[in-house]
Design an enzyme around this catalytic site. Sequence first.
Site, mmCIF file in Angstrom:
data_model
loop_
_atom_site.group_PDB
_atom_site.id
_atom_site.type_symbol
_atom_site.label_atom_id
_atom_site.label_comp_id
_atom_site.label_asym_id
_atom_site.label_seq_id
_atom_site.Cartn_x
_atom_site.Cartn_y
_atom_site.Cartn_z
ATOM 1 N N SER A 141 -34.454 9.101 19.784
ATOM 2 C CA SER A 141 -33.042 8.687 19.735
ATOM 3 C C SER A 141 -32.942 7.331 20.435
ATOM 4 C CB SER A 141 -32.196 9.717 20.507
ATOM 5 O OG SER A 141 -30.900 9.218 20.770
ATOM 6 N N TYR A 154 -31.099 15.336 27.881
ATOM 7 C CA TYR A 154 -31.254 14.769 26.536
ATOM 8 C C TYR A 154 -32.010 13.442 26.611
ATOM 9 C CZ TYR A 154 -30.230 13.629 21.671
ATOM 10 O OH TYR A 154 -30.351 13.307 20.331
HETATM 11 P P1 NAP Z 1 -27.772 18.984 14.145
HETATM 12 O O1 NAP Z 1 -26.876 18.679 13.022
HETATM 13 O O2 NAP Z 1 -27.224 19.672 15.343
HETATM 14 O O3 NAP Z 1 -29.021 19.805 13.598
HETATM 15 C C1 NAP Z 1 -30.005 20.236 14.493
HETATM 16 C C2 NAP Z 1 -31.086 20.942 13.728
HETATM 17 O O4 NAP Z 1 -32.065 21.395 14.679
HETATM 18 C C3 NAP Z 1 -30.558 22.163 13.002
HETATM 19 O O5 NAP Z 1 -31.175 22.241 11.721
HETATM 20 C C4 NAP Z 1 -30.994 23.323 13.887
HETATM 21 O O6 NAP Z 1 -31.287 24.444 13.069
HETATM 22 C C5 NAP Z 1 -32.296 22.760 14.472
HETATM 23 N N1 NAP Z 1 -32.668 23.430 15.704
HETATM 24 C C6 NAP Z 1 -32.047 23.421 16.901
HETATM 25 N N2 NAP Z 1 -32.682 24.227 17.761
HETATM 26 C C7 NAP Z 1 -33.738 24.755 17.085
HETATM 27 C C8 NAP Z 1 -34.761 25.666 17.418
HETATM 28 N N3 NAP Z 1 -34.854 26.216 18.637
HETATM 29 N N4 NAP Z 1 -35.684 25.964 16.486
HETATM 30 C C9 NAP Z 1 -35.608 25.425 15.248
HETATM 31 N N5 NAP Z 1 -34.668 24.565 14.866
HETATM 32 C C10 NAP Z 1 -33.736 24.241 15.786
HETATM 33 O O7 NAP Z 1 -28.460 17.673 14.702
HETATM 34 P P2 NAP Z 1 -28.928 16.316 13.974
HETATM 35 O O8 NAP Z 1 -27.963 15.270 14.350
HETATM 36 O O9 NAP Z 1 -29.259 16.539 12.559
HETATM 37 O O10 NAP Z 1 -30.251 16.029 14.827
HETATM 38 C C11 NAP Z 1 -31.558 16.034 14.297
HETATM 39 C C12 NAP Z 1 -32.460 15.289 15.249
HETATM 40 O O11 NAP Z 1 -32.053 13.932 15.343
HETATM 41 C C13 NAP Z 1 -32.415 15.845 16.677
HETATM 42 O O12 NAP Z 1 -33.701 15.786 17.252
HETATM 43 C C14 NAP Z 1 -31.471 14.878 17.381
HETATM 44 O O13 NAP Z 1 -31.689 14.852 18.770
HETATM 45 C C15 NAP Z 1 -31.834 13.579 16.698
HETATM 46 N N6 NAP Z 1 -30.803 12.548 16.775
HETATM 47 C C16 NAP Z 1 -29.553 12.741 16.256
HETATM 48 C C17 NAP Z 1 -28.611 11.716 16.346
HETATM 49 C C18 NAP Z 1 -27.216 11.845 15.782
HETATM 50 O O14 NAP Z 1 -26.363 10.987 16.080
HETATM 51 N N7 NAP Z 1 -26.928 12.833 14.952
HETATM 52 C C19 NAP Z 1 -28.949 10.512 16.973
HETATM 53 C C20 NAP Z 1 -30.228 10.362 17.498
HETATM 54 C C21 NAP Z 1 -31.145 11.370 17.394
HETATM 55 P P3 NAP Z 1 -30.985 25.979 13.453
HETATM 56 O O15 NAP Z 1 -29.782 25.994 14.343
HETATM 57 O O16 NAP Z 1 -30.800 26.609 12.110
HETATM 58 O O17 NAP Z 1 -32.242 26.434 14.127
#
Ligand code: NAP
Length: 253
Positions: A141, A154
């Site tokens: 991130s 985080y």
């Molecule tokens: P999100 O919409 O909250 O989705 C998170 C995903 O992670 C879900 O599919 C969830 O699936 C899975 N997950 C969480 N805990 C888990 C576990 N214990 N085992 C397996 N799967 C798990 O978040 P997102 O924004 O798509 O984020 C995806 C990645 O990008 C993350 O690493 C996040 O830190 C990073 N990121 C996001 C942003 C942003 O602005 N959105 C920015 C920078 C980085 P289940 O709940 O079905 O398990």
Amino acid sequence: MTARLSGKVGFVTGASRGIGEAIARRFAEEGARVVLAARDRAACERHAEELRSSGAEVMAASCDVTDRGSIALAIATAVSRWGRLDVLVNNAGLGGPTPLDDPDDARWDAIVATNLTAVFRVTREASPFLPEGGRVINLSSVLGRFGVPGFSAYCASKHGVIGLTRALALELAPRKITVNAICPGWVETEMAREGFRRIAGEEKGRELAGRMAPLGRVLDPGEIAGLAAYLASDDAPSMTGQAIVIDGGQVMP
Ligand code: NAP
């Protein structure tokens, strides 16, 4: 869409929604066979059904990345079907604050376990099945590049992912496997929407979040998927150990 990933097998954690879902879709559209892994297997199966109906070869796997047994079973299921994993995407992640005045360790432990320790464990489990030319793509991130007050777990986990990426890139280089981290800014997903609500309510928060970057907008998950597809493709055999920022210009290293 070209079939850039034709013949490759991708394994994407956190593919039940958000960025992971977008990456799995893009990989399938570009010709890869894809395993969509997450705790919400039903959501993964719904995406998989949809992708299969347009001709893709995909499967859903139940996987809690904080549970070693669950990781082992998901990887074994994928390998028993397709024999190997060419591209591992460690995308599963957990957000939220961990302020110093919270005496409870639970949130810290859950964030570090999901965002950092799991990246190591899933990669370790997948490693025997990654062939020469394989790819590991880790979601860090921009919070792996700078700190935000109150978000210590985080930020620490995402900085940690970059260190882990560099060490694994060196460890896997003799096998010609590349390891890179993607560092997105704000991307429109459920995790980001939680953040928007925390800042100023969803709509105003989205607007303020977008304005944090010079290009002035929140990214679409498909933009991250496009970068992941590039890293997974034969166009990127020499890029390794990098932490690539994709954020509308907020971070300029
Ligand atoms: P999100 O919409 O909250 O989705 C998170 C995903 O992670 C879900 O599919 C969830 O699936 C899975 N997950 C969480 N805990 C888990 C576990 N214990 N085992 C397996 N799967 C798990 O978040 P997102 O924004 O798509 O984020 C995806 C990645 O990008 C993350 O690493 C996040 O830190 C990073 N990121 C996001 C942003 C942003 O602005 N959105 C920015 C920078 C980085 P289940 O709940 O079905 O398990």
